[in-house]
Design an enzyme around this catalytic site. Structure first.
Site, PDB file in Angstrom:
ATOM      1  N   GLY A  17       0.831  -1.212   0.000  1.00  0.00           N
ATOM      2  CA  GLY A  17       0.000   0.000   0.000  1.00  0.00           C
ATOM      3  C   GLY A  17       0.857   1.250   0.000  1.00  0.00           C
ATOM      4  O   GLY A  17       0.408   2.327   0.389  1.00  0.00           O
ATOM      5  N   GLY A  19       1.735   3.105  -2.276  1.00  0.00           N
ATOM      6  CA  GLY A  19       1.409   4.094  -3.300  1.00  0.00           C
ATOM      7  C   GLY A  19       0.492   5.203  -2.827  1.00  0.00           C
ATOM      8  O   GLY A  19       0.173   6.109  -3.597  1.00  0.00           O
ATOM      9  N   VAL A  68      -2.001  -7.815  -3.343  1.00  0.00           N
ATOM     10  CA  VAL A  68      -1.633  -8.647  -2.183  1.00  0.00           C
ATOM     11  C   VAL A  68      -2.526  -9.882  -2.032  1.00  0.00           C
ATOM     12  O   VAL A  68      -2.165 -10.822  -1.325  1.00  0.00           O
ATOM     13  CB  VAL A  68      -1.631  -7.843  -0.857  1.00  0.00           C
ATOM     14  CG1 VAL A  68      -0.563  -6.760  -0.876  1.00  0.00           C
ATOM     15  CG2 VAL A  68      -3.006  -7.254  -0.539  1.00  0.00           C
ATOM     16  N   TYR A 159     -15.312  -4.951   7.418  1.00  0.00           N
ATOM     17  CA  TYR A 159     -13.992  -4.298   7.515  1.00  0.00           C
ATOM     18  C   TYR A 159     -13.423  -4.478   8.928  1.00  0.00           C
ATOM     19  O   TYR A 159     -12.267  -4.885   9.101  1.00  0.00           O
ATOM     20  CB  TYR A 159     -14.150  -2.810   7.174  1.00  0.00           C
ATOM     21  CG  TYR A 159     -12.911  -1.952   7.334  1.00  0.00           C
ATOM     22  CD1 TYR A 159     -12.009  -1.784   6.290  1.00  0.00           C
ATOM     23  CD2 TYR A 159     -12.645  -1.280   8.530  1.00  0.00           C
ATOM     24  CE1 TYR A 159     -10.879  -0.978   6.430  1.00  0.00           C
ATOM     25  CE2 TYR A 159     -11.526  -0.475   8.686  1.00  0.00           C
ATOM     26  CZ  TYR A 159     -10.643  -0.327   7.632  1.00  0.00           C
ATOM     27  OH  TYR A 159      -9.531   0.466   7.778  1.00  0.00           O
ATOM     28  N   ALA A 162     -12.224  -8.027   9.636  1.00  0.00           N
ATOM     29  CA  ALA A 162     -10.915  -8.314   9.029  1.00  0.00           C
ATOM     30  C   ALA A 162      -9.803  -7.650   9.833  1.00  0.00           C
ATOM     31  O   ALA A 162      -8.752  -8.255  10.087  1.00  0.00           O
ATOM     32  CB  ALA A 162     -10.894  -7.826   7.581  1.00  0.00           C
ATOM     33  N   LYS A 163     -10.039  -6.415  10.258  1.00  0.00           N
ATOM     34  CA  LYS A 163      -9.014  -5.685  11.007  1.00  0.00           C
ATOM     35  C   LYS A 163      -8.816  -6.288  12.399  1.00  0.00           C
ATOM     36  O   LYS A 163      -7.709  -6.244  12.957  1.00  0.00           O
ATOM     37  CB  LYS A 163      -9.381  -4.201  11.104  1.00  0.00           C
ATOM     38  CG  LYS A 163      -9.326  -3.467   9.768  1.00  0.00           C
ATOM     39  CD  LYS A 163      -7.905  -3.435   9.214  1.00  0.00           C
ATOM     40  CE  LYS A 163      -7.768  -2.538   8.000  1.00  0.00           C
ATOM     41  NZ  LYS A 163      -6.396  -2.521   7.451  1.00  0.00           N
TER      42      LYS A 163
HETATM   43  N1  NAD Z   1      -7.140   6.597   6.860  1.00  0.00           N
HETATM   44  C1  NAD Z   1      -7.698   6.181   7.966  1.00  0.00           C
HETATM   45  O1  NAD Z   1      -8.344   6.995   8.655  1.00  0.00           O
HETATM   46  C2  NAD Z   1      -7.530   4.751   8.435  1.00  0.00           C
HETATM   47  C3  NAD Z   1      -8.074   4.434   9.678  1.00  0.00           C
HETATM   48  C4  NAD Z   1      -7.901   3.148  10.168  1.00  0.00           C
HETATM   49  C5  NAD Z   1      -7.188   2.199   9.439  1.00  0.00           C
HETATM   50  N2  NAD Z   1      -6.682   2.531   8.209  1.00  0.00           N
HETATM   51  C6  NAD Z   1      -5.907   1.488   7.531  1.00  0.00           C
HETATM   52  O2  NAD Z   1      -4.599   1.977   7.300  1.00  0.00           O
HETATM   53  C7  NAD Z   1      -4.061   1.421   6.092  1.00  0.00           C
HETATM   54  C8  NAD Z   1      -3.626   2.529   5.158  1.00  0.00           C
HETATM   55  O3  NAD Z   1      -4.778   3.300   4.831  1.00  0.00           O
HETATM   56  P1  NAD Z   1      -4.735   4.684   4.044  1.00  0.00           P
HETATM   57  O4  NAD Z   1      -5.734   5.551   4.710  1.00  0.00           O
HETATM   58  O5  NAD Z   1      -3.343   5.119   3.864  1.00  0.00           O
HETATM   59  O6  NAD Z   1      -5.405   4.202   2.662  1.00  0.00           O
HETATM   60  P2  NAD Z   1      -5.144   4.610   1.126  1.00  0.00           P
HETATM   61  O7  NAD Z   1      -6.394   4.202   0.422  1.00  0.00           O
HETATM   62  O8  NAD Z   1      -4.695   6.016   1.024  1.00  0.00           O
HETATM   63  O9  NAD Z   1      -3.951   3.638   0.717  1.00  0.00           O
HETATM   64  C9  NAD Z   1      -4.122   2.249   0.645  1.00  0.00           C
HETATM   65  C10 NAD Z   1      -3.250   1.699  -0.459  1.00  0.00           C
HETATM   66  O10 NAD Z   1      -3.443   0.275  -0.497  1.00  0.00           O
HETATM   67  C11 NAD Z   1      -3.453  -0.104  -1.861  1.00  0.00           C
HETATM   68  N3  NAD Z   1      -4.158  -1.375  -2.039  1.00  0.00           N
HETATM   69  C12 NAD Z   1      -5.486  -1.606  -1.898  1.00  0.00           C
HETATM   70  N4  NAD Z   1      -5.772  -2.872  -2.205  1.00  0.00           N
HETATM   71  C13 NAD Z   1      -4.596  -3.467  -2.545  1.00  0.00           C
HETATM   72  C14 NAD Z   1      -4.242  -4.775  -2.976  1.00  0.00           C
HETATM   73  N5  NAD Z   1      -5.175  -5.724  -3.126  1.00  0.00           N
HETATM   74  N6  NAD Z   1      -2.946  -5.050  -3.235  1.00  0.00           N
HETATM   75  C15 NAD Z   1      -1.994  -4.086  -3.102  1.00  0.00           C
HETATM   76  N7  NAD Z   1      -2.277  -2.813  -2.718  1.00  0.00           N
HETATM   77  C16 NAD Z   1      -3.561  -2.513  -2.444  1.00  0.00           C
HETATM   78  C17 NAD Z   1      -4.171   1.034  -2.574  1.00  0.00           C
HETATM   79  O11 NAD Z   1      -3.921   1.022  -3.977  1.00  0.00           O
HETATM   80  C18 NAD Z   1      -3.603   2.240  -1.857  1.00  0.00           C
HETATM   81  O12 NAD Z   1      -2.450   2.727  -2.509  1.00  0.00           O
HETATM   82  C19 NAD Z   1      -5.179   0.556   5.509  1.00  0.00           C
HETATM   83  O13 NAD Z   1      -4.946  -0.791   5.852  1.00  0.00           O
HETATM   84  C20 NAD Z   1      -6.427   1.081   6.170  1.00  0.00           C
HETATM   85  O14 NAD Z   1      -7.436   0.119   6.236  1.00  0.00           O
HETATM   86  C21 NAD Z   1      -6.858   3.782   7.686  1.00  0.00           C
END
Ligand code: NAD
Length: 256
Positions: A17, A19, A68, A159, A162-163
């Site tokens: 992730g 990117g 992934v 969601y 899974a988490k």
């Molecule tokens: N932003 C929030 O408030 C928040 C809160 C709690 C948890 N999270 C968790 O934190 C992590 C990062 O989240 P974020 O907010 O930076 O999200 P984001 O959407 O900005 O980045 C997630 C990245 O994961 C990549 N991705 C998705 N599915 C994929 C796959 N099958 N294979 C490879 N790459 C894949 C996407 O292309 C993206 O670049 C995630 O696991 C998310 O669930 C985020």
């Protein structure tokens, strides 16, 4: 003291992730600390942008496109990292996707997709990378879970489930890998200002406007991706060698 081979191995990080959002911030932070970083993402252009930013800052990075959930793609990506950078010492599992839906409208495919990406994806990459760490006698794994696994989330049962699995995986793997020199910890973000959070806000997924929502937080604002990356960097550091199986909330005080 670590031996020469483990010192070499622990310079290389793989961030899934990478990117976007917190994965990207983690890549930039680890690169700033001198790690060569493999930026893995299903979004190839996002991964390329992160790698480019690291190169421009004078660091070493490799973008690898992979989903992934697909074990063959993960194996190919890890082989590419081995060929270009070497053995992996640090793994940050940040890849994830969100989906909001009332419980009675979550269908079997929605449920399975959440588990595939947010739980099984983490398993796939971790299993592909741990042999490097075990053979080097040193490793750091940092998983992203979510505050929703701690507090529950009415419109994200799939969601949050899974988490929750990520928390149990973190604690179990910490026990399995600790004797072999590998620590495994998890970060539980609250509301962090990333593209994922913005999609939720813009899609009207919260009952209050974001300004009203965060006004009730002990730290009354959204978190930044860099604040999450700082926690990643700590868990990934030499200093965190006696810390494993732990869950750290990066949430402005909204859950303990
Ligand atoms: N932003 C929030 O408030 C928040 C809160 C709690 C948890 N999270 C968790 O934190 C992590 C990062 O989240 P974020 O907010 O930076 O999200 P984001 O959407 O900005 O980045 C997630 C990245 O994961 C990549 N991705 C998705 N599915 C994929 C796959 N099958 N294979 C490879 N790459 C894949 C996407 O292309 C993206 O670049 C995630 O696991 C998310 O669930 C985020």
């Amino acid at each position: 003291m670590t031996g020469t081979s483990s010192v070499t191995a622990n310079r290389i990080a793989l961030v899934t992730g990478g990117g976007s959002g917190m994965g990207r911030a983690s890549c930039l932070r680890l690169a700033r600390e001198g790690r060569a970083v493999a930026v893995l993402d299903i979004d190839e252009s996002g991964a390329n942008e992160t790698a480019q930013a690291i190169h421009e800052a004078g660091g070493k990075a490799l973008a690898v496109a992979a989903d992934v959930t697909q074990r063959d793609q993960v194996a190919r990506a890890v082989a590419e990292v081995h060929a270009e950078l070497g053995a992996i010492g640090i793994l940050v599992n940040s890849a994830g996707m969100e989906h909001f839906s009332p419980f009675d409208t979550i269908d079997r495919d929605d449920w399975q997709r959440m588990l595939d990406v947010n739980l099984t994806g983490n398993f796939n990459v971790t299993q592909a990378v741990t042999p490097d760490m075990v053979s080097g006698g040193w490793g750091r794994i940092v998983n992203f879970t979510s505050i929703s696994a701690q507090t529950g989330a009415a419109n994200m049962v799939h969601y949050a489930s899974a988490k929750g699995g990520i928390i149990a995986m973190t604690r179990s793997l910490a026990q399995a890998l600790g004797p072999r020199g590998v620590t495994v910890n998890a970060i539980a973000p609250g509301l962090i200002d990333t593209p994922m959070a913005r999609r939720a806000i813009d899609g009207g997924q919260f009952s209050l406007a974001v300004e009203q929502l965060v006004a009730h937080y002990p730290i009354p604002r959204m978190g930044t991706p860099e604040e999450a990356a700082a926690a990643v960097a700590f868990f990934a550091s030499e200093d965190a060698g006696y810390i494993t199986g732990q869950l750290l909330g990066v949430n402005g005080g909204t859950a303990a």
